[in-house]
Structures are given as structure tokens and as C-alpha cells.
Scaffold this motif. Structure first.
Motif, PDB file in Angstrom:
ATOM      1  N   GLN A 139       0.816  -1.341  -0.025  1.00  0.00           N
ATOM      2  CA  GLN A 139       0.000   0.016  -0.056  1.00  0.00           C
ATOM      3  C   GLN A 139       0.806   1.079  -0.171  1.00  0.00           C
ATOM      4  O   GLN A 139       0.475   2.295   0.561  1.00  0.00           O
ATOM      5  CB  GLN A 139      -0.785   0.118   1.212  1.00  0.00           C
ATOM      6  CG  GLN A 139      -1.935  -1.234   1.175  1.00  0.00           C
ATOM      7  CD  GLN A 139      -2.935  -1.183   2.189  1.00  0.00           C
ATOM      8  OE1 GLN A 139      -3.642  -0.078   2.163  1.00  0.00           O
ATOM      9  NE2 GLN A 139      -3.225  -1.928   2.976  1.00  0.00           N
ATOM     10  N   HIS A 142      -1.665   3.707  -4.448  1.00  0.00           N
ATOM     11  CA  HIS A 142      -2.816   3.483  -4.635  1.00  0.00           C
ATOM     12  C   HIS A 142      -3.265   2.216  -5.349  1.00  0.00           C
ATOM     13  O   HIS A 142      -3.959   1.322  -5.211  1.00  0.00           O
ATOM     14  CB  HIS A 142      -3.877   4.781  -5.123  1.00  0.00           C
ATOM     15  CG  HIS A 142      -3.758   5.794  -3.905  1.00  0.00           C
ATOM     16  ND1 HIS A 142      -3.184   7.143  -4.336  1.00  0.00           N
ATOM     17  CD2 HIS A 142      -4.074   6.020  -2.550  1.00  0.00           C
ATOM     18  CE1 HIS A 142      -3.505   7.889  -3.366  1.00  0.00           C
ATOM     19  NE2 HIS A 142      -3.960   7.123  -2.239  1.00  0.00           N
ATOM     20  N   TYR A 264      -5.272  -3.201  -7.104  1.00  0.00           N
ATOM     21  CA  TYR A 264      -5.431  -2.245  -5.996  1.00  0.00           C
ATOM     22  C   TYR A 264      -6.277  -3.013  -4.995  1.00  0.00           C
ATOM     23  O   TYR A 264      -6.843  -4.028  -5.165  1.00  0.00           O
ATOM     24  CB  TYR A 264      -6.395  -1.312  -6.557  1.00  0.00           C
ATOM     25  CG  TYR A 264      -7.786  -1.487  -7.184  1.00  0.00           C
ATOM     26  CD1 TYR A 264      -8.738  -1.470  -6.369  1.00  0.00           C
ATOM     27  CD2 TYR A 264      -7.588  -1.962  -8.629  1.00  0.00           C
ATOM     28  CE1 TYR A 264     -10.068  -1.831  -6.845  1.00  0.00           C
ATOM     29  CE2 TYR A 264      -9.072  -2.364  -9.074  1.00  0.00           C
ATOM     30  CZ  TYR A 264     -10.110  -2.398  -8.254  1.00  0.00           C
ATOM     31  OH  TYR A 264     -11.236  -2.698  -8.767  1.00  0.00           O
ATOM     32  N   HIS A 265      -6.252  -2.405  -3.808  1.00  0.00           N
ATOM     33  CA  HIS A 265      -6.982  -2.833  -2.800  1.00  0.00           C
ATOM     34  C   HIS A 265      -8.253  -2.342  -2.836  1.00  0.00           C
ATOM     35  O   HIS A 265      -8.651  -1.180  -2.924  1.00  0.00           O
ATOM     36  CB  HIS A 265      -6.313  -2.424  -1.369  1.00  0.00           C
ATOM     37  CG  HIS A 265      -4.997  -3.078  -0.996  1.00  0.00           C
ATOM     38  ND1 HIS A 265      -4.762  -4.294  -0.509  1.00  0.00           N
ATOM     39  CD2 HIS A 265      -3.606  -2.703  -1.573  1.00  0.00           C
ATOM     40  CE1 HIS A 265      -3.528  -4.601  -0.392  1.00  0.00           C
ATOM     41  NE2 HIS A 265      -2.687  -3.751  -0.970  1.00  0.00           N
ATOM     42  N   THR A 268      -9.172   1.079  -0.838  1.00  0.00           N
ATOM     43  CA  THR A 268      -8.525   2.248  -1.228  1.00  0.00           C
ATOM     44  C   THR A 268      -9.690   2.981  -2.295  1.00  0.00           C
ATOM     45  O   THR A 268      -9.608   4.052  -2.488  1.00  0.00           O
ATOM     46  CB  THR A 268      -7.477   2.091  -2.455  1.00  0.00           C
ATOM     47  OG1 THR A 268      -7.671   1.332  -3.382  1.00  0.00           O
ATOM     48  CG2 THR A 268      -6.160   1.720  -1.367  1.00  0.00           C
TER      49      THR A 268
END
Length: 290
Positions: A139, A142, A264-265, A268
Motif C-alpha cells: 500500500q 494506490h 489495487y486494494h 482504497t
């Protein structure tokens, strides 16, 4: 302490040198020394000790330096959350992007995105896909755009696929490839594994390396000038239809393709800026729009 102080501690812990830290942070050495002294007074501890090999952190200083990453991340999250309360999409988007994408796809992608959201800034980290993978996993960014199949446990989107081919100025029979000079270049581990496995399945002899260069773009230019053949992604030579190509296939005769992913997470997406960027990238046809 403010975010500048935490950044000073983080950088000094990495550099172990006052002068190099001052240069990295574009500040005067006396100013940096004064800030360190102020931090020491604030915590009533000695943070560093100077020696012939630079600075050495005390146990107290080392503890605070290791807190710096956490504090800087938290400050960044607070800023992003505050911006997210505004209806307007703004802020700094942190991206990790593989070398090829950063050169050939990213500039126009960011141009198109900024035309839609003019108050957005970008912080872009580039490198091999394995390094970008670590950035997004930790992380530190982004969104990550990587080439190759990595075991990603969170949200992802397949952006496009590309083939791999043997490229040369003049036609070459596949069976004669080991006797022709090959232009070798640095590549990420997954791409190298694909090529090495294909070669060992196809030929009984190792390649004849006629030249070693730094990257795929350089290899392509050498191929264009007839200095040997290269094994390249099809995307890299898509604008050179005059080059002769042999498609690299698997043992079933199917083209071997290389995937490019956006990672991506999910968490986010709570940030408006990231949500809009992900949605925007998903709407792009990378084979036509970029």
C-alpha cells in the motif's frame, strides 16, 4: 512534530548521513541539524550520535525512526480523507507502473484522466513488475499496473494481453534460430521464465548471444538495424509492420500471451480519487485508446 520532522527521521535513518539527508530533502545542513535538536528537546532523548562513519541512531532514535513510516502513512490517509469530503475529485494519486507501461501507455492515460479531473496530481513510481507488485501490496501506492501473472489476493482488472514473438529484420526459419545472433536485454523474471521455458522446449542448443543491451526498446532498435533477432512482446513492435515475426507458442501450438493487470486494494476505493481513477481505467481500451 510535524510531517516534515517524520520525513527527516525516515530519510536520515536510510542515509545515515547528515549531508546526504540534507541534499535529499533540499534543505541546508544547519537547518537539518537544528530540526534534529528540536526533536531531541521535544522527546527529551538523544536521537543520533555522530561518528566517523556518519550518524548512529540511539535505541530511542531508532524507535522513533521506525515509527516514521507509520506516521507519514497516517498523515497521508488523513489528508486523503479530508479531500474526500469535498465533492470535487482532487488530491495526489500514487501509482506504481511497470517500465514498459510508464513509457508507452501511461502519459496519454494520465493526460486523458487530468482532462476530466484537472485538480489531480500524480506521484508515479516505475520499475520492474515484481517491484511494482510489492509497492501496491504494501500500500505504498494506490494502484499498480503490472505485466505478468502474479498471485494477487485483492481487487484486479485485466487491461490487455500481448503476444510474444521472435522479431528480425529479415525472415528466419525457426529451426535455424540457434545459429543466428540473438540480442539479449534485461527483463523481468516472469518474462525471462516464459522465454527460457519456450526455448528449452523448442531447441536442443542454447541461443547464440550476439549482443547484450539494457532494455527491450534498445533491443528493438538493434533488430530494426539488422544486428540480430530479439524475442519481444508484440506490443513493443506493433508499429513496425516491416519486421519479420515468428509467434512464440506453447506445446499445443497456441500463442503464448502476457497479461497486463491493474491491482489495487478494495479499501482504497473509499477514496474518491482512487475510485474515479479505477473506473476511468476500466473504461479505456488499451489496444485502441492509448
Amino acid at each position: 512534530m510535524d510531517d516534515r520532522d517524520w520525513l527527516i527521521l525516515k530519510t536520515l535513518y536510510e542515509k545515515k548521513n547528515i549531508t546526504k539527508t540534507a541534499q535529499t530533502l533540499y534543505t541546508a545542513q544547519p537547518t537539518l541539524t537544528k530540526r534534529i535538536q528540536q526533536m531531541e528537546r521535544e522527546f527529551n532523548v538523544t536521537l543520533v550520535q555522530r561518528g566517523t562513519r556518519g550518524v548512529q541512531f540511539t535505541p530511542e532514535g531508532e524507535y522513533l525512526a521506525k515509527c516514521a513510516d507509520e506516521m507519514l502513512d497516517r498523515l497521508q490517509q488523513i489528508k486523503e480523507h479530508a479531500l474526500n469530503l469535498n465533492q470535487e475529485v482532487m488530491g495526489t494519486l500514487r501509482l506504481g507502473v511497470s517500465n514498459y507501461i510508464s513509457k508507452h501507455k501511461l502519459p496519454r492515460l494520465l493526460k486523458l484522466f487530468r482532462e476530466r479531473f484537472p485538480h489531480v496530481d500524480f506521484k508515479v513510481s516505475t520499475g520492474w513488475s515484481r517491484d511494482v507488485f510489492q509497492l501496491v501490496y504494501n500500500q505504498d501506492v494506490h494502484v499498480g499496473i503490472v505485466r505478468g501473472d502474479y498471485q494477487w489476493p485483492d481487487a484486479k482488472k485485466l487491461l490487455f494481453q500481448e503476444g510474444i514473438c521472435v522479431a528480425s529484420q529479415n525472415p528466419i526459419d525457426l529451426q535455424d534460430l540457434p545459429s543466428h545472433p540473438r540480442i539479449e536485454y534485461e527483463m523481468d523474471a516472469l518474462m525471462k521464465s516464459i522465454i527460457d521455458n519456450w526455448w528449452s522446449r523448442t531447441f536442443a542448443h542454447p541461443p547464440l548471444i550476439g549482443m547484450e543491451v539494457d532494455k527491450g526498446d534498445t533491443c528493438k532498435e538493434m533488430v530494426i538495424h539488422g544486428l540480430g533477432y530479439g524475442i519481444l512482446s508484440s506490443a513493443l513492435i506493433e508499429h513496425h509492420p516491416d519486421l519479420h515475426r515468428i509467434e512464440v507458442t506453447n506445446d499445443r501450438g497456441e500463442p503464448i500471451v502476457r497479461d497486463t493487470w491493474m491491482f489495487y486494494h478494495h479499501t482504497t476505493l473509499e477514496t474518491k480519487l482512487v475510485h474515479e481513477f479505477v473506473k476511468f481505467v476500466e473504461s479505456i481500451d488499451f489496444t485502441k485508446d492509448l
